[in-house]
Design an enzyme around this catalytic site. Structure first.
Site, PDB file in Angstrom:
ATOM      1  N   GLU A 238      30.944 -47.449 -24.927  1.00  0.00           N
ATOM      2  CA  GLU A 238      30.005 -48.889 -25.170  1.00  0.00           C
ATOM      3  C   GLU A 238      30.435 -49.389 -26.435  1.00  0.00           C
ATOM      4  O   GLU A 238      29.870 -50.666 -26.740  1.00  0.00           O
ATOM      5  CB  GLU A 238      28.633 -48.164 -25.377  1.00  0.00           C
ATOM      6  CG  GLU A 238      27.999 -47.705 -23.851  1.00  0.00           C
ATOM      7  CD  GLU A 238      26.698 -47.154 -23.928  1.00  0.00           C
ATOM      8  OE1 GLU A 238      25.774 -47.378 -22.828  1.00  0.00           O
ATOM      9  OE2 GLU A 238      26.145 -46.419 -25.075  1.00  0.00           O
TER      10      GLU A 238
ATOM     11  N   GLY B  13      19.856 -49.144 -16.696  1.00  0.00           N
ATOM     12  CA  GLY B  13      19.403 -49.133 -15.455  1.00  0.00           C
ATOM     13  C   GLY B  13      18.280 -50.174 -14.998  1.00  0.00           C
ATOM     14  O   GLY B  13      17.160 -50.313 -15.853  1.00  0.00           O
TER      15      GLY B  13
ATOM     16  N   VAL C 209      17.055 -41.426 -15.128  1.00  0.00           N
ATOM     17  CA  VAL C 209      16.159 -41.906 -14.185  1.00  0.00           C
ATOM     18  C   VAL C 209      16.803 -41.922 -12.785  1.00  0.00           C
ATOM     19  O   VAL C 209      17.403 -42.931 -12.806  1.00  0.00           O
ATOM     20  CB  VAL C 209      15.342 -43.097 -14.594  1.00  0.00           C
ATOM     21  CG1 VAL C 209      14.422 -43.210 -13.271  1.00  0.00           C
ATOM     22  CG2 VAL C 209      14.590 -42.733 -15.850  1.00  0.00           C
TER      23      VAL C 209
ATOM     24  N   MET D 221      18.076 -44.724 -22.525  1.00  0.00           N
ATOM     25  CA  MET D 221      17.889 -43.321 -23.443  1.00  0.00           C
ATOM     26  C   MET D 221      17.869 -43.381 -24.873  1.00  0.00           C
ATOM     27  O   MET D 221      17.853 -42.420 -25.482  1.00  0.00           O
ATOM     28  CB  MET D 221      18.894 -42.293 -22.751  1.00  0.00           C
ATOM     29  CG  MET D 221      18.546 -42.197 -21.440  1.00  0.00           C
ATOM     30  SD  MET D 221      19.900 -40.710 -20.867  1.00  0.00           S
ATOM     31  CE  MET D 221      19.361 -39.358 -21.783  1.00  0.00           C
ATOM     32  N   GLU D 222      18.148 -44.782 -25.432  1.00  0.00           N
ATOM     33  CA  GLU D 222      17.939 -44.683 -26.931  1.00  0.00           C
ATOM     34  C   GLU D 222      17.214 -45.747 -27.566  1.00  0.00           C
ATOM     35  O   GLU D 222      16.854 -45.936 -28.711  1.00  0.00           O
ATOM     36  CB  GLU D 222      19.522 -44.971 -27.434  1.00  0.00           C
ATOM     37  CG  GLU D 222      20.429 -44.080 -27.399  1.00  0.00           C
ATOM     38  CD  GLU D 222      21.215 -43.900 -25.749  1.00  0.00           C
ATOM     39  OE1 GLU D 222      21.416 -42.999 -25.273  1.00  0.00           O
ATOM     40  OE2 GLU D 222      21.302 -45.233 -25.355  1.00  0.00           O
TER      41      GLU D 222
ATOM     42  N   ASP E 204      23.179 -50.046 -13.082  1.00  0.00           N
ATOM     43  CA  ASP E 204      22.625 -49.614 -11.564  1.00  0.00           C
ATOM     44  C   ASP E 204      21.283 -50.240 -11.519  1.00  0.00           C
ATOM     45  O   ASP E 204      20.836 -50.668 -12.487  1.00  0.00           O
ATOM     46  CB  ASP E 204      22.483 -48.319 -11.319  1.00  0.00           C
ATOM     47  CG  ASP E 204      22.064 -47.571 -12.533  1.00  0.00           C
ATOM     48  OD1 ASP E 204      20.830 -47.008 -12.187  1.00  0.00           O
ATOM     49  OD2 ASP E 204      22.546 -47.010 -13.467  1.00  0.00           O
TER      50      ASP E 204
END
EC number: 3.2.2.9
Length: 231
Positions: A12, A78, A153, A174-175, A198
């Protein structure tokens, strides 16, 4: 202005790192900081590691030791908004934890004790992100609520839980909420700008690992455009 940029994983931050001039690397507490100039702007690029604790540690060091004026969080997410497709961009208006629950003490679902229910992104940075998007004519963007948890998830049950408690959510990752909470506590402006890897309830021809490089390309292009506008 010194701009802080945060990505969790090497994939990233790699594109941005390779474009930094006068690159200097510092490693501390499991975090890697790349300093120099990017498109003429003074930047500190942080590879924080995955998850909320790693993100909070890195963001604290970024603000307290590197003295950045604003924080941009980049990477993948996501999608939960049905209009989103792979490679599209989400821009945070607010960020919440989806895995915090102290409702027994009267707090909202997702609200950490003694913290606001939502962490509000800086309006000027949101506007800058939207302006940066105009240089990416092939990308669709949605602005709104991004939710964070120490959970990848991937089950219908978890998706339904998030939709039930956070019906306006556009994306999960997640951050971001840890970064946002840390910025809130330091009174540092932030925005989250991520590319969709996604989309819930949509079949994808590619796995997360396969699409991550493409998401990184999209989010990095967005950040580069923002840095140019902010410098």
């Amino acid at each position: 202005m010194k701009i802080g940029i945060i990505g969790a994983m090497e994939q990233e931050v790699a594109i941005l790192k390779d474009k930094i001039e006068g690159l200097s690397t510092i490693t501390k507490a499991g975090c890697t900081f790349y300093t120099g100039t990017l498109n003429g702007a003074d930047v500190v690029l942080l590879q924080s590691g995955i998850g909320k604790v790693a993100a909070a540690v890195g963001t604290t060091l970024l603000i307290a030791e590197h003295n950045v004026d604003v924080v941009l969080n980049t990477g993948s997410a996501g999608g939960f908004d049905s209009s989103l497709n792979l490679g599209d961009v989400v821009i945070s208006t607010e960020v919440r934890h989806h895995d915090a629950d102290v409702t027994a003490f009267g707090y909202e679902m997702g609200q950490m004790a003694q913290q606001p229910a939502a962490f509000i992104a800086d309006e000027k940075l949101i506007t800058t992100a939207e302006q940066a998007l105009t240089e990416m004519s092939d990308k669709h963007a949605v602005r709104g609520l991004i939710c964070t948890g120490d959970v990848f998830v991937c089950t219908p049950e978890r998706q339904e839980f998030i939709r039930t408690h956070f019906p306006s959510v556009i994306a999960v990752e997640m951050e971001a909420s840890a970064i946002a909470q840390t910025c809130h506590q330091f009174n540092t402006p932030f925005v989250v700008v991520r590319a969709i890897s996604d989309v819930a309830d949509k079949e994808s021809p590619m796995s997360f690992d396969e699409f991550l490089p493409l998401a990184a390309q999209s989010s990095s292009e967005m950040v580069l455009n923002m840095v140019t506008l902010l410098k």
